[in-house]
Enzyme design. Structure first.
Site, PDB file in Angstrom:
ATOM      1  N   SER A   1       0.841   6.364   2.981  1.00  0.00           N
ATOM      2  CA  SER A   1       1.251   4.975   2.745  1.00  0.00           C
ATOM      3  C   SER A   1       1.780   4.712   1.341  1.00  0.00           C
ATOM      4  O   SER A   1       2.245   3.593   1.062  1.00  0.00           O
ATOM      5  CB  SER A   1       0.079   4.027   3.025  1.00  0.00           C
ATOM      6  OG  SER A   1      -0.067   3.832   4.419  1.00  0.00           O
TER       7      SER A   1
ATOM      8  N   LYS B   1       5.081   3.039   0.895  1.00  0.00           N
ATOM      9  CA  LYS B   1       5.326   1.596   0.844  1.00  0.00           C
ATOM     10  C   LYS B   1       5.655   1.079  -0.553  1.00  0.00           C
ATOM     11  O   LYS B   1       6.013  -0.094  -0.693  1.00  0.00           O
ATOM     12  CB  LYS B   1       4.133   0.852   1.439  1.00  0.00           C
ATOM     13  CG  LYS B   1       3.871   1.180   2.915  1.00  0.00           C
ATOM     14  CD  LYS B   1       2.763   0.307   3.477  1.00  0.00           C
ATOM     15  CE  LYS B   1       2.448   0.672   4.915  1.00  0.00           C
ATOM     16  NZ  LYS B   1       1.467   1.775   5.028  1.00  0.00           N
TER      17      LYS B   1
ATOM     18  N   SER C   1      -1.985  -2.468   3.214  1.00  0.00           N
ATOM     19  CA  SER C   1      -1.097  -1.382   3.638  1.00  0.00           C
ATOM     20  C   SER C   1      -0.828  -1.412   5.137  1.00  0.00           C
ATOM     21  O   SER C   1      -0.808  -0.376   5.803  1.00  0.00           O
ATOM     22  CB  SER C   1      -1.714  -0.030   3.246  1.00  0.00           C
ATOM     23  OG  SER C   1      -0.765   0.996   3.321  1.00  0.00           O
TER      24      SER C   1
END
Length: 388
Positions: free
Chosen positions: A64, A67, A124
């Protein structure tokens, strides 16, 4: 109803860890060696200088941490007026199908851009990331293309995006160094820092409690971002940012082995940085740095201002011999017209021949090219002064 209770229980469990996990002690010896369990890591200052690294350019699955780029593109789209924080977004089936961390979006449900942005930044949320990028770019595929284009603009050499949220897909990777470059750009955007600095948030009119996955916001003095990541493939990854006494540090660790080790190793890395480096202010944003001569314009010269603060980052105890140099990007005499806020030079700070900071120099005002009337007026003025 079960979602509300699940969210509250998860949040309470997360907060209970705050009293049990502390930063591991760091090396306090100036210039001392630093070691980490991370497979790849880098410590960068706000100027983009690498202060420490380990396999920093190695392409790895980022989970993640992906991101950081998703959020950057979303924030830039908002700043450019392409979308608004209050825009409603209708959730697609594609967004609903995302696994991993999520806010349980349903097909056809509506949320605002700000709500989705908050969900991505705080917990997230993979489904929110897809919904947000579909709204901005029209499709997940177009969003991925935009991410790779922005990567090129930022000078990333060892990153390739094939996902907007970091769930495992082929040919999707980032390097720790590239991640730090994205974070360095991200922290220049106030909205970005505002979003990633949210510790907790109630969603759906208080039905869902979001608690930030970045525990450095509680644990580490000066921490103000940025993004966690985990998959079985990537292990534990994190990019963390902090600012103390004017010194901005960006720490990135990839592939640490056990739970919370990515947070621990980043805190140790930041500790090492603050123990060994210091920030020295050179010039403030908006300060007059130089006057440059101008030809064929309605002025004889133009002021060049510092676009941002210039901070020199040096090892502690070695900030007494900083040298400054001004470079004009179009020569030391400009030809009109000159545009306000346009870059016409740089001020660079050096220590022992190495660059330790740099700031763009921009024009204080617009100076048009001199027309016939202005030139004739100047000529008459010259003739009058000579006749006297």
């Amino acid at each position: 109803m079960w979602r509300k209770y699940a969210a509250i229980i998860c949040g309470l469990l997360t907060l209970s860890l705050l009293s049990t996990v502390q930063a591991a002690p760091a090396s306090r010896q100036a210039g001392g060696k630093f070691e980490t369990t991370a497979q790849s890591a880098v410590l960068m200052d706000g100027n983009g200088n690498v202060l420490w690294e380990k396999e920093a350019h190695k392409p790895l699955p980022p989970a993640s941490v992906t991101k950081v780029m998703t959020l950057l593109l979303a924030v830039e789209a908002i700043e450019q007026g392409k979308v608004n924080l209050t825009d409603p977004v209708t959730i697609s089936e594609n967004a609903w199908k995302q696994g991993g961390s999520q806010i349980w979006l349903e097909p056809g449900e509506q949320m605002t851009v700000k709500e989705l942005l908050t969900a991505v930044a705080v917990v997230s949320a993979n489904d929110a990331a897809v919904a947000l990028m579909e709204h901005i770019f029209g499709s997940k595929e177009a969003a991925v293309d935009a991410m790779n284009q922005r990567a090129g603009e930022l000078g990333l050499k060892n990153s390739k995006f094939a996902s907007v949220n970091g769930l495992p897909v082929p040919e999707h990777y980032m390097s720790a160094y590239d991640t730090a470059l994205i974070a360095r750009e991200a922290v220049t955007h106030p909205l970005y820092l505002e979003m990633v600095g949210i510790k907790e948030h109630w969603l759906r009119d208080g039905k869902n409690w979001l608690v930030n996955t970045n525990k450095l916001l509680w644990w580490y003095p000066g921490a103000d971002g940025l993004k966690t990541g985990w998959t079985q493939e990537a292990k534990y990854c994190f990019v963390g940012t902090a600012k103390r006494d004017g010194l901005r540090l960006i720490g990135v660790v990839f592939a640490t082995p056990e739970p919370r080790s990515h947070l621990r190793e980043t805190m140790r890395l930041l500790d090492w940085g603050y123990a060994n480096f210091t920030a020295t202010p050179i010039v403030e944003r908006g300060a007059l740095v130089e006057k440059i001569k101008l030809t064929r314009g309605e002025a004889k010269e133009v002021n060049l201002l510092a676009k941002d603060d210039l901070i020199a980052v040096t090892p502690k105890g070695k900030n007494k011999n900083i040298q400054k140099k001004i470079i004009f990007t179009q020569g030391d005499i400009l030809t009109a017209p000159v545009a306000e806020a346009e870059k016409y030079g740089e001020m660079i700070a050096f220590l022992d021949g190495n660059e330790v900071g740099k700031v763009d120099l921009i024009a204080a005002k617009t100076v048009p090219k001199a027309g016939f009337a202005y030139t004739f007026k100047e000529l008459l003025s010259l003739c009058y002064s000579v006749s006297r």
